[in-house]
Structures are given as C-alpha cells and as structure tokens.
Design a protein around this motif. Structure first.
Motif, short mmCIF file in Angstrom:
data_model
loop_
_atom_site.label_atom_id
_atom_site.label_comp_id
_atom_site.label_asym_id
_atom_site.label_seq_id
_atom_site.Cartn_x
_atom_site.Cartn_y
_atom_site.Cartn_z
N ILE A 90 0.84 -1.20 0.00
CA ILE A 90 0.00 0.00 0.00
C ILE A 90 0.88 1.25 0.00
N GLU A 91 1.95 1.23 0.78
CA GLU A 91 2.86 2.38 0.80
C GLU A 91 3.51 2.58 -0.57
N HIS A 92 3.79 1.48 -1.27
CA HIS A 92 4.32 1.60 -2.63
C HIS A 92 3.31 2.28 -3.54
N GLU A 93 2.05 1.91 -3.40
CA GLU A 93 0.99 2.56 -4.19
C GLU A 93 0.88 4.04 -3.84
N ILE A 94 1.04 4.37 -2.55
CA ILE A 94 1.02 5.77 -2.13
C ILE A 94 2.17 6.52 -2.78
N CYS A 95 3.34 5.89 -2.79
CA CYS A 95 4.52 6.52 -3.40
C CYS A 95 4.27 6.84 -4.86
N ILE A 96 3.76 5.88 -5.61
CA ILE A 96 3.47 6.09 -7.03
C ILE A 96 2.44 7.20 -7.21
N CYS A 97 1.40 7.17 -6.37
CA CYS A 97 0.35 8.18 -6.48
C CYS A 97 0.91 9.57 -6.15
N GLN A 98 1.79 9.66 -5.17
CA GLN A 98 2.42 10.95 -4.84
C GLN A 98 3.20 11.48 -6.04
N ILE A 99 3.92 10.59 -6.72
CA ILE A 99 4.68 11.02 -7.91
C ILE A 99 3.72 11.48 -9.01
N GLU A 100 2.63 10.77 -9.20
CA GLU A 100 1.63 11.18 -10.18
C GLU A 100 1.04 12.54 -9.83
N VAL A 101 0.72 12.74 -8.56
CA VAL A 101 0.19 14.02 -8.10
C VAL A 101 1.22 15.12 -8.33
N GLY A 102 2.48 14.81 -8.00
CA GLY A 102 3.55 15.78 -8.22
C GLY A 102 3.69 16.15 -9.69
N ASP A 103 3.60 15.15 -10.56
CA ASP A 103 3.72 15.41 -12.00
C ASP A 103 2.60 16.32 -12.50
N LEU A 104 1.39 16.08 -12.01
CA LEU A 104 0.27 16.92 -12.42
C LEU A 104 0.40 18.33 -11.88
N ARG A 105 0.80 18.46 -10.63
CA ARG A 105 1.01 19.80 -10.07
C ARG A 105 2.09 20.54 -10.85
N ARG A 106 3.15 19.82 -11.17
CA ARG A 106 4.25 20.45 -11.92
C ARG A 106 3.77 20.89 -13.30
N ALA A 107 3.01 20.03 -13.96
CA ALA A 107 2.48 20.37 -15.28
C ALA A 107 1.56 21.59 -15.23
N LEU A 108 0.93 21.80 -14.07
CA LEU A 108 0.02 22.95 -13.89
C LEU A 108 0.76 24.18 -13.35
N GLY A 109 2.06 24.07 -13.19
CA GLY A 109 2.85 25.22 -12.76
C GLY A 109 3.05 25.34 -11.26
N ASP A 110 2.55 24.38 -10.49
CA ASP A 110 2.69 24.42 -9.03
C ASP A 110 3.92 23.62 -8.62
N GLU A 111 5.10 24.21 -8.77
CA GLU A 111 6.33 23.48 -8.48
C GLU A 111 6.53 23.27 -6.98
N VAL A 112 6.04 24.19 -6.17
CA VAL A 112 6.14 24.01 -4.72
C VAL A 112 5.31 22.80 -4.28
N GLY A 113 4.07 22.74 -4.76
CA GLY A 113 3.21 21.61 -4.44
C GLY A 113 3.76 20.31 -4.99
N ALA A 114 4.37 20.37 -6.17
CA ALA A 114 4.97 19.18 -6.76
C ALA A 114 6.13 18.68 -5.91
N LEU A 115 6.96 19.61 -5.45
CA LEU A 115 8.11 19.23 -4.63
C LEU A 115 7.68 18.59 -3.32
N VAL A 116 6.59 19.08 -2.75
CA VAL A 116 6.05 18.47 -1.52
C VAL A 116 5.66 17.02 -1.79
N ALA A 117 4.95 16.79 -2.90
CA ALA A 117 4.51 15.43 -3.25
C ALA A 117 5.71 14.52 -3.52
N TYR A 118 6.69 15.03 -4.27
CA TYR A 118 7.89 14.22 -4.55
C TYR A 118 8.64 13.91 -3.26
#
Length: 213
Positions: A90-118
C-alpha cells in the motif's frame, strides 16, 4: 467528409456515455463507502473509479480535473494504510500516487506543491527500500522519486542527481536494472553536465506512471 463527421459524432456520444456511467459508478461507490468507511474493499472501489475518471480527464487534456481525482486516490490509499498491518504494498501505491500528483502539479505550474509530493514519495520509498532492498519495484520508485525531487530542489539538485545516477549504476552492476530503464543513466548524466533538466528529458520522464495526456 460526411463519414468523418458521422464517426466523430458516434465517438463523442460514446465518450459522453462513458463519462455518465463513470459518474454514476462514483456516486454509487461513494454511497456504499459512506455506509461502511472501514471497508477496505469499498475504499478500493473508490480508488479504481477515481483512477479511471482521472485518466479520462488526462486523455482530454484537463489536468486540473485529473489532479482532483488523483488527490482523492491518494487520500484513500492513505486511509487503507491506516487500517492495514501489512503496509509495504500500500505504501508503494502511495509513493506512485504521490509522484503522479507531483507530476500533475508540476504540469500545472505548481512546483512548490509538486516538490512536496515528490518529497513525500521519496521519504516513503527510502523506508520501503530499507525494509526490502531486493524489491525491484521499490528500487525503481525510489530512483524516480529522487530524480523528480532533484529537478525541483535547486539547492540540492546536483547532489541528488549524482546520488540517483550512482544508485542506477549500482542497480545495473548488480543486474537489477531493467533493460527498459537503462536510458535513465545517460539522461541523468546529461542533466548533471547541464545547468538543469532539459525539456526533452522532462517530456520523456513525465509519463513514468501517468498516461500520456
């Protein structure tokens, strides 16, 4: 021309029907979960439906709407983790989801939010690899979390990139790096020699987990 127009109309109608069906399934799954919020199976159902809807929004180019569904997925993964004794997968799934969330935030210009997720993904992956160093899925997720963090963490960029590069070489030396991931070694070396992530590299690595938008 008329045939093309007719095909487009059919495809649009089919797409609308799929969206409607997924919306109904989401409402039903939310109602079932509300009846028993401690049910892992019902939480899993919600995760899968949010994932399907999120991917459809990505396919249509609506990253903001997709992000909302991926963040819902993350919340439910974390809920699963709180109620399970065996947590590594489950933690592995959380890790992957965090990276996906980070990628979307980054694509939307939210680099601070992306860095938090990463950063959250990196912390989880380090813990997983420490507990199961032979797990190739955990190792790959750790490499990607390090790489993503390095690209946005300017003060630690070179150190993290070098660490990621050395990690990949170590995996390769032990025969644990998959052939399809060998390209990462040269890509990170390219970034180390430059002053930041190249556009071409970001375009390639941005879809480690997410479908192409």
């Amino acid at each position: 021309m008329a045939g093309d127009s007719r095909t487009s109309e059919i495809e649009a109608r089919g797409s609308n029907e799929t969206d409607k069906r997924l919306g109904q399934e989401l409402a039903q799954a939310q109602a079932r979960f509300a009846e028993n919020p401690f049910s892992s199976a019902r939480r899993r159902d919600l995760i899968e439906i949010h994932k399907s809807i999120g991917k459809r929004y990505l396919k249509h180019g609506d990253k903001q709407a997709a992000l909302a569904h991926y963040e819902e997925m993350l919340m439910h993964y974390e809920g699963l983790c709180r109620h399970h004794k065996s947590q590594c997968e489950i933690e592995h799934e959380i890790c992957i989801c965090q990276i996906e969330v980070g990628d979307l935030r980054r694509a939307l210009g939210d680099e601070v939010g992306a860095l938090v997720a990463y950063g959250e993904a990196l912390t989880i992956c380090e813990k997983l690899v420490a507990s199961e160093p032979q797990n190739s899925c955990f190792q790959r997720a750790l490499v990607i979390a390090k790489w993503r963090t390095a690209e946005l963490d300017s003060p630690n960029n070179k150190r993290l990139l070098q660490n990621t590069h050395d990690h990949l070489l170590s995996l390769q030396g032990r025969g644990e790096l998959k052939e399809e991931d060998i390209w990462m070694i040269d890509a990170i070396k390219e970034q180390l020699m430059a002053n930041g992530p190249s556009c071409s590299v970001w375009q390639k690595v941005r879809s480690f987990f997410l479908p192409d938008a």
